[in-house]
Design a protein around this motif. Structure first.
Motif, PDB file in Angstrom:
ATOM      1  N   PHE A 204      37.344  36.786  20.451  1.00 48.44           N
ATOM      2  CA  PHE A 204      38.429  36.005  21.022  1.00 48.44           C
ATOM      3  C   PHE A 204      38.306  34.582  20.500  1.00 48.44           C
ATOM      4  O   PHE A 204      37.270  33.934  20.696  1.00 48.44           O
TER       5      PHE A 204
ATOM      6  N   ILE B  66      36.839  37.124  30.582  1.00 46.71           N
ATOM      7  CA  ILE B  66      37.301  38.493  30.365  1.00 46.71           C
ATOM      8  C   ILE B  66      36.819  39.350  31.532  1.00 46.71           C
ATOM      9  O   ILE B  66      35.618  39.491  31.753  1.00 46.71           O
TER      10      ILE B  66
ATOM     11  N   SER C  65      32.431  40.053  35.018  1.00 44.14           N
ATOM     12  CA  SER C  65      32.909  39.419  33.784  1.00 44.14           C
ATOM     13  C   SER C  65      32.154  39.963  32.579  1.00 44.14           C
ATOM     14  O   SER C  65      30.936  40.163  32.630  1.00 44.14           O
TER      15      SER C  65
ATOM     16  N   GLU D  85      32.815  35.052  28.261  1.00 48.85           N
ATOM     17  CA  GLU D  85      33.529  33.808  28.533  1.00 48.85           C
ATOM     18  C   GLU D  85      33.521  32.924  27.302  1.00 48.85           C
ATOM     19  O   GLU D  85      32.516  32.833  26.597  1.00 48.85           O
TER      20      GLU D  85
ATOM     21  N   LEU E 181      33.906  45.893  23.912  1.00 48.40           N
ATOM     22  CA  LEU E 181      34.766  46.374  24.991  1.00 48.40           C
ATOM     23  C   LEU E 181      34.991  47.878  24.887  1.00 48.40           C
ATOM     24  O   LEU E 181      35.423  48.374  23.846  1.00 48.40           O
TER      25      LEU E 181
ATOM     26  N   TYR F 244      42.041  45.041  30.667  1.00 42.40           N
ATOM     27  CA  TYR F 244      41.295  43.819  30.940  1.00 42.40           C
ATOM     28  C   TYR F 244      42.267  42.699  31.262  1.00 42.40           C
ATOM     29  O   TYR F 244      43.385  42.658  30.748  1.00 42.40           O
TER      30      TYR F 244
ATOM     31  N   LEU G 107      42.549  38.670  31.002  1.00 37.93           N
ATOM     32  CA  LEU G 107      42.015  37.441  30.432  1.00 37.93           C
ATOM     33  C   LEU G 107      42.514  36.321  31.329  1.00 37.93           C
ATOM     34  O   LEU G 107      43.715  36.214  31.594  1.00 37.93           O
TER      35      LEU G 107
ATOM     36  N   TYR H  57      46.784  33.695  32.986  1.00 38.47           N
ATOM     37  CA  TYR H  57      46.222  35.039  32.860  1.00 38.47           C
ATOM     38  C   TYR H  57      47.124  35.850  31.950  1.00 38.47           C
ATOM     39  O   TYR H  57      48.302  35.551  31.778  1.00 38.47           O
TER      40      TYR H  57
END
Length: 190
Positions: free
Chosen positions: A97, A111, A136, A139, A164, A169, A171, A184
């Motif tokens: 990410f 996440i 979580s 991050e 993952l 999920y 975010l 989000y």
């Protein structure tokens, strides 16, 4: 007073306004950088060097539009906030990410697994104006670096790589009040 001196006064007045405006803009940028030395002044926005990230890269943009015109009912932050991703589906495995803060205040990315029955944006908000981060998976809240930190400063990026499994999920930005203000989005992993 003749017309030439009147015209000269108007030109001098316009030039003075332009000069004072330019000096004010420079002063605001310099003072913003002095007060918050992480590069948050508009003249000194932080530029990050992002490493080559493994797996598919999901680019996430964090924004806020503060001000009275953007205020929503029960919005304690005084403006609309958004989190958008350049894709909403990725294959399972390592996923990176790259999170860019296009707003004017610090933000982060957390996440969280999203149960099948839950709608994004409906997590309970605690007394601290945050949601529970239990479970979580990662991050990005470190300015110009990977992983956790104090928040990604305006104009900067942060990143995180996580593995993952298939599923849904959410975010989120979990700084106080940000989730409730709309920060989000959903990601599906196949």
């Amino acid at each position: 007073m003749n017309s030439l001196s009147r015209r000269g006064q108007i030109i001098l007045g316009i030039a003075s306004v332009i000069l004072l405006t330019a000096l004010s803009l420079v002063a605001v940028g310099v003072l913003s950088s002095v007060v918050n030395p992480g590069g948050t002044g508009f003249l000194s926005r932080t530029r990050c060097v992002t490493p080559n990230l493994p797996g598919p890269v999901v680019s996430v943009s964090l924004t806020n539009m503060c001000g009275p015109m953007m205020r929503r009912p029960n919005d304690m932050m005084g403006g609309a906030m958004r989190m958008t991703a350049d894709r909403n589906t990725v294959a399972h495995g390592p996923v990176s990410f790259l999170v860019t803060n296009a707003g004017t205040i610090s933000h982060e990315l957390v996440i969280l697994p999203l149960p099948e029955s839950q709608i994004p944006g409906t997590r309970p908000i605690g007394a601290d104006a945050k949601i529970d981060e239990a479970g979580s998976l990662g991050e990005a809240s470190n300015t110009c670096a990977e992983g956790t930190g104090q928040g990604i400063l305006p104009g900067a990026s942060g990143w995180v790589t996580v593995t993952l499994p298939p599923g849904r999920y959410e975010l989120v930005c979990n700084l106080p009040g940000h989730y409730a203000a709309g920060m989000y989005t959903q990601l599906t992993v196949t």
